[in-house]
Scaffold this motif. Sequence first.
Motif, mmCIF file in Angstrom:
data_model
loop_
_atom_site.group_PDB
_atom_site.id
_atom_site.type_symbol
_atom_site.label_atom_id
_atom_site.label_comp_id
_atom_site.label_asym_id
_atom_site.label_seq_id
_atom_site.Cartn_x
_atom_site.Cartn_y
_atom_site.Cartn_z
ATOM 1 N N PRO A 188 -7.909 -0.231 -5.065
ATOM 2 C CA PRO A 188 -7.784 -1.661 -5.375
ATOM 3 C C PRO A 188 -6.364 -2.143 -5.043
ATOM 4 O O PRO A 188 -5.394 -1.404 -5.224
ATOM 5 C CB PRO A 188 -8.038 -1.728 -6.883
ATOM 6 N N LYS A 189 -6.281 -3.345 -4.538
ATOM 7 C CA LYS A 189 -4.963 -3.918 -4.237
ATOM 8 C C LYS A 189 -4.152 -3.966 -5.530
ATOM 9 O O LYS A 189 -4.625 -4.450 -6.554
ATOM 10 C CB LYS A 189 -5.139 -5.330 -3.655
ATOM 11 N N ASP A 190 -2.942 -3.421 -5.479
ATOM 12 C CA ASP A 190 -2.105 -3.319 -6.682
ATOM 13 C C ASP A 190 -0.648 -3.412 -6.238
ATOM 14 O O ASP A 190 -0.026 -2.413 -5.868
ATOM 15 C CB ASP A 190 -2.393 -1.987 -7.383
ATOM 16 N N LEU A 191 -0.105 -4.633 -6.270
ATOM 17 C CA LEU A 191 1.248 -4.853 -5.752
ATOM 18 C C LEU A 191 2.335 -4.130 -6.555
ATOM 19 O O LEU A 191 3.268 -3.587 -5.943
ATOM 20 C CB LEU A 191 1.535 -6.345 -5.634
ATOM 21 N N PRO A 192 2.251 -4.042 -7.901
ATOM 22 C CA PRO A 192 3.261 -3.246 -8.614
ATOM 23 C C PRO A 192 3.229 -1.758 -8.211
ATOM 24 O O PRO A 192 4.273 -1.126 -8.074
ATOM 25 C CB PRO A 192 2.896 -3.432 -10.093
ATOM 26 N N GLU A 193 2.028 -1.239 -8.005
ATOM 27 C CA GLU A 193 1.914 0.169 -7.567
ATOM 28 C C GLU A 193 2.470 0.315 -6.149
ATOM 29 O O GLU A 193 3.152 1.298 -5.834
ATOM 30 C CB GLU A 193 0.455 0.620 -7.641
ATOM 31 N N ALA A 194 2.207 -0.652 -5.284
ATOM 32 C CA ALA A 194 2.762 -0.628 -3.924
ATOM 33 C C ALA A 194 4.281 -0.646 -3.984
ATOM 34 O O ALA A 194 4.946 0.139 -3.290
ATOM 35 C CB ALA A 194 2.244 -1.816 -3.117
ATOM 36 N N TYR A 195 4.816 -1.517 -4.819
ATOM 37 C CA TYR A 195 6.274 -1.616 -4.979
ATOM 38 C C TYR A 195 6.859 -0.278 -5.425
ATOM 39 O O TYR A 195 7.901 0.152 -4.919
ATOM 40 C CB TYR A 195 6.617 -2.724 -5.984
ATOM 41 N N LYS A 196 6.189 0.398 -6.357
ATOM 42 C CA LYS A 196 6.656 1.705 -6.830
ATOM 43 C C LYS A 196 6.750 2.707 -5.676
ATOM 44 O O LYS A 196 7.774 3.371 -5.503
ATOM 45 C CB LYS A 196 5.701 2.255 -7.902
ATOM 46 N N TRP A 197 5.682 2.774 -4.861
ATOM 47 C CA TRP A 197 5.675 3.750 -3.761
ATOM 48 C C TRP A 197 6.686 3.383 -2.682
ATOM 49 O O TRP A 197 7.359 4.255 -2.129
ATOM 50 C CB TRP A 197 4.269 3.910 -3.186
ATOM 51 N N PHE A 198 6.822 2.086 -2.387
ATOM 52 C CA PHE A 198 7.834 1.665 -1.415
ATOM 53 C C PHE A 198 9.236 1.981 -1.930
ATOM 54 O O PHE A 198 10.117 2.383 -1.163
ATOM 55 C CB PHE A 198 7.710 0.184 -1.086
ATOM 56 N N SER A 199 9.458 1.834 -3.224
ATOM 57 C CA SER A 199 10.770 2.132 -3.814
ATOM 58 C C SER A 199 11.095 3.616 -3.709
ATOM 59 O O SER A 199 12.228 3.996 -3.383
ATOM 60 C CB SER A 199 10.812 1.696 -5.282
ATOM 61 N N LEU A 200 10.101 4.452 -3.992
ATOM 62 C CA LEU A 200 10.320 5.895 -3.871
ATOM 63 C C LEU A 200 10.637 6.273 -2.424
ATOM 64 O O LEU A 200 11.522 7.092 -2.167
ATOM 65 C CB LEU A 200 9.097 6.668 -4.375
#
Length: 180
Positions: free
Chosen positions: A150-162
């Motif tokens: 499912p589209k999940d922008l906070p989760e995307a942000y977490k992975w991009f940050s890592l």
Amino acid sequence: RSIDGPKDYAAARRWLFSAASKGWHDAQTTLPTLLMKPDYPDKTETEGYKWIHALVAEGDAYAMETLGRMYYYGRGVPKDPAASFKWYREAAGKHRLYPQYWIGVCLFGGHGVAKDVAQALEWYRLAASRGLDDAQHQLGICYEEGKGVPKDLPEAYKWFSLSAAQSAKLGNARRQALAK
């Protein structure tokens, strides 16, 4: 590359070939990588295949990973996605990190194997949990675009940050775009 001058492939090949011939493992795995470079002037890539094949026969995981890359890109061997997937799988079975990610790439895109996004995500997660920035970045894309999850922008942000914490080229621009 020489320390203060242009690349000298001929000298690099001589030194690596000499060391590889004497059984130095690092030279045996580096020589094929040199011979496979797109800008290597002497297209003797099949020689690299011979060295890698000998190491694969001994069960060397890095050599299996390199052979997977050779088949994926068609360097020194015909391009063969199925063979690439096979060798990445062998290397991943020996706990090599990059092949775990590349199995995900193959499964996600159906390269040499039936497309299976759910399995691809599991391989991405495995490599990402071990700290591979490429896998972390790819998971960020999946969550940002809703591919297989499912589209999940906070989760995307977490992975991009890592990913961005390890590599400025990966994750940083997408993380910044999400922050806006």
